[in-house]
Design a protein around this motif. Structure first.
Motif, short mmCIF file in Angstrom:
data_model
loop_
_atom_site.label_atom_id
_atom_site.label_comp_id
_atom_site.label_asym_id
_atom_site.label_seq_id
_atom_site.Cartn_x
_atom_site.Cartn_y
_atom_site.Cartn_z
N SER A 193 0.83 -1.22 0.00
CA SER A 193 0.05 0.15 0.03
C SER A 193 1.01 1.40 -0.02
CB SER A 193 -0.83 -0.17 1.28
OG SER A 193 -0.13 -0.13 2.53
N THR A 194 1.72 1.10 0.95
CA THR A 194 2.58 2.46 0.89
C THR A 194 3.47 2.57 -0.45
OG1 THR A 194 3.06 2.32 3.31
CG2 THR A 194 4.71 3.60 2.24
N LEU A 195 4.12 1.46 -0.75
CA LEU A 195 4.83 1.47 -2.06
C LEU A 195 4.02 1.98 -3.30
CD1 LEU A 195 7.34 0.78 -3.62
CD2 LEU A 195 6.72 -1.45 -3.93
N GLY A 196 2.94 1.40 -3.31
CA GLY A 196 1.72 1.73 -4.33
C GLY A 196 1.59 3.41 -4.43
N ILE A 197 1.50 3.79 -3.05
CA ILE A 197 1.37 5.56 -3.10
C ILE A 197 2.72 6.06 -3.58
CG2 ILE A 197 1.40 7.35 -1.44
CD1 ILE A 197 -0.32 5.62 0.29
N VAL A 198 3.88 5.50 -3.44
CA VAL A 198 4.91 6.06 -3.93
C VAL A 198 5.30 5.75 -5.49
CG1 VAL A 198 7.58 5.96 -3.76
CG2 VAL A 198 6.32 5.68 -1.65
N VAL A 199 4.94 4.80 -5.87
CA VAL A 199 4.94 4.66 -7.47
C VAL A 199 3.86 5.44 -8.11
CG1 VAL A 199 4.37 2.96 -9.26
CG2 VAL A 199 5.79 2.26 -7.36
N ASN A 200 2.84 5.69 -7.55
CA ASN A 200 1.70 6.48 -8.18
C ASN A 200 1.98 7.88 -8.10
OD1 ASN A 200 0.12 4.56 -9.15
ND2 ASN A 200 -1.26 4.58 -7.22
N THR A 208 1.47 14.80 -14.27
CA THR A 208 0.73 16.33 -13.78
C THR A 208 1.59 17.36 -14.64
OG1 THR A 208 -0.23 15.12 -12.03
CG2 THR A 208 -0.26 17.35 -11.98
N THR A 209 2.95 17.19 -14.18
CA THR A 209 3.91 18.50 -14.54
C THR A 209 3.86 18.64 -16.00
OG1 THR A 209 5.34 18.05 -12.63
CG2 THR A 209 6.18 19.42 -14.44
N CYS A 210 3.90 17.50 -16.73
CA CYS A 210 3.86 17.85 -18.21
C CYS A 210 2.60 18.31 -18.74
CB CYS A 210 4.13 16.34 -18.92
SG CYS A 210 5.72 15.87 -18.79
N PHE A 211 1.32 17.57 -18.14
CA PHE A 211 0.16 18.04 -18.42
C PHE A 211 -0.04 19.53 -18.12
CE2 PHE A 211 -4.68 17.85 -18.22
CZ PHE A 211 -4.90 17.47 -19.40
N ILE A 212 0.28 19.96 -16.96
CA ILE A 212 0.07 21.65 -16.53
C ILE A 212 0.83 22.29 -17.55
CG2 ILE A 212 0.53 23.05 -14.87
CD1 ILE A 212 -0.09 21.08 -12.78
N LEU A 213 1.99 21.75 -18.04
CA LEU A 213 2.90 22.61 -19.14
C LEU A 213 2.17 22.80 -20.48
CD1 LEU A 213 6.54 21.25 -18.17
CD2 LEU A 213 5.59 23.75 -17.58
N LEU A 214 1.41 21.76 -20.81
CA LEU A 214 0.81 21.66 -21.98
C LEU A 214 -0.37 22.46 -22.01
CD1 LEU A 214 1.26 17.86 -22.60
CD2 LEU A 214 2.06 19.30 -24.13
N ILE A 255 -3.96 9.35 -17.06
CA ILE A 255 -4.56 9.91 -15.91
C ILE A 255 -5.43 8.80 -15.06
CG2 ILE A 255 -6.42 11.40 -14.90
CD1 ILE A 255 -5.07 13.43 -17.15
N PHE A 256 -6.28 8.10 -16.11
CA PHE A 256 -7.01 7.06 -15.27
C PHE A 256 -6.68 6.14 -14.77
CE2 PHE A 256 -10.52 9.40 -17.79
CZ PHE A 256 -11.69 9.44 -16.86
N ILE A 257 -5.37 5.52 -15.50
CA ILE A 257 -4.64 4.36 -15.12
C ILE A 257 -3.93 4.56 -13.57
CG2 ILE A 257 -2.84 2.65 -15.38
CD1 ILE A 257 -4.08 2.90 -18.32
N TYR A 258 -3.30 5.79 -13.70
CA TYR A 258 -2.26 6.02 -12.54
C TYR A 258 -2.88 6.81 -11.30
CZ TYR A 258 1.22 3.20 -15.03
OH TYR A 258 1.68 2.30 -15.63
#
Length: 305
Positions: A193-200, A208-214, A255-258
């Motif tokens: 569960s903790t690792l999942g949070i880190v990975v996501n 998100t950074t790329c999408f906001i820049l776009l 976005i929907f997957i991660y």
């Protein structure tokens, strides 16, 4: 001696897209056709841009690299998906599974940065046209490509390292047609569960950074063109629509997957098929059908044949 992960679980088993044998046989021709069209379409765009000197500009240099990445991304998972439609037992070695994870995140991460680079190129071309050739010189283009590959590689290695630390000692059935991190983590013999949070979070920050820049880039472009043109809205849309469509097609499933997982199996499989099979096919079609220079280059090529 402590056993390695691979000595405990040597292979994983895919459940595939469906359990019906008849449906798998039916899907064989459509997926084979889609993959063939994707390979031919993307490689054709790359070769066309390389061979036609009229297309030797920063925008098409970036487009050629996008087509190459799309070719690579579809080739990581689709051939295995197609061959598995012919077999009852769909297995992949531990090493093969980890390789899929590495390559999917390498090419997907690289494509995110490349799409942001293409938005930057359009921003300079439309908002600072007099300085375009100075800003977007050959060296800048090469650096943008290198940065996209470097960030993609760092992203994929960081994700893979986290997965390799997990113990796999029992369950080995993956309810999909390729190895993706959220599904592989479910098979680990420990709480993830903790690792999942880190990975996501790591994937989420990049996406998100790329999408906001776009969003910022294309919003600024549309506003700039609208202010400086009598029919600004239509011109802005005709200039940027192809880029915006590709961005939506790529980032939507991601976005929907991660970032916003729905945890519905058939939805996850549909999204995975969309961004690994459909999107790499649509990208060359969108740019080819909507781009006058590309269409002219194709006509010239046909006339010389």
């Amino acid at each position: 001696m402590e056993e390695t992960n691979q000595s405990v679980v040597s292979e994983f088993i895919f459940q595939g897209l469906c359990t019906s044998r008849e449906l798998q046989i039916f899907l064989l021709l459509p997926f084979s056709t889609l993959y063939l069209m994707s390979v031919v379409g993307n490689l054709f765009v790359v070769i066309l841009i390389i061979t036609d000197h009229h297309l030797h500009s920063p925008m098409y240099f970036l487009l050629a690299n996008l087509s190459f990445i799309d070719f690579c991304l579809s080739s990581v998972t689709t051939p295995k998906l197609i061959t598995d439609l012919l077999t009852n037992t769909k297995t992949i070695s531990f090493g093969g599974c980890m390789s899929q994870i590495l390559c999917v995140h390498l090419f997907a991460g690289g494509e995110m940065i490349l799409l942001a680079s293409m938005a930057y190129d359009r921003y300079v071309a439309i908002c600072r046209p007099l300085h375009y050739t100075t800003i977007m010189d050959r060296q800048k283009c090469i650096w943008l490509i290198l940065i996209s590959w470097i960030i993609g590689l760092v992203h994929s290695i960081s994700q893979l390292i986290l997965i390799l630390e997990l113990p796999f000692c029992g369950p080995r059935v993956i309810d999909s047609f390729f190895c993706d991190i959220p599904l592989v983590m479910k098979l680990a013999c420990t709480d993830t569960s903790t690792l999942g949070i880190v990975v996501n979070a790591e994937s989420g920050v990049l996406a998100t950074t790329c999408f906001i820049l776009l969003l910022i880039s294309y919003t600024y472009i549309l506003l700039t063109v609208q202010l400086h043109s009598k029919d600004g809205s239509s011109k802005a849309l005709s200039t940027c629509t192809s880029h915006i469509i590709v961005v939506v097609l790529f980032f939507g499933p991601v976005i929907f997957i991660y970032l916003w997982p729905v945890n519905i199996t058939w939805v996850d499989k549909f999204l995975a098929v969309f961004y690994s099979v459909i999107t790499p096919l649509l990208n060359p079609a969108i740019y080819t059908l909507r781009n006058r220079d590309i269409k002219n280059a194709i006509k010239k090529l046909i006339n010389h044949m």
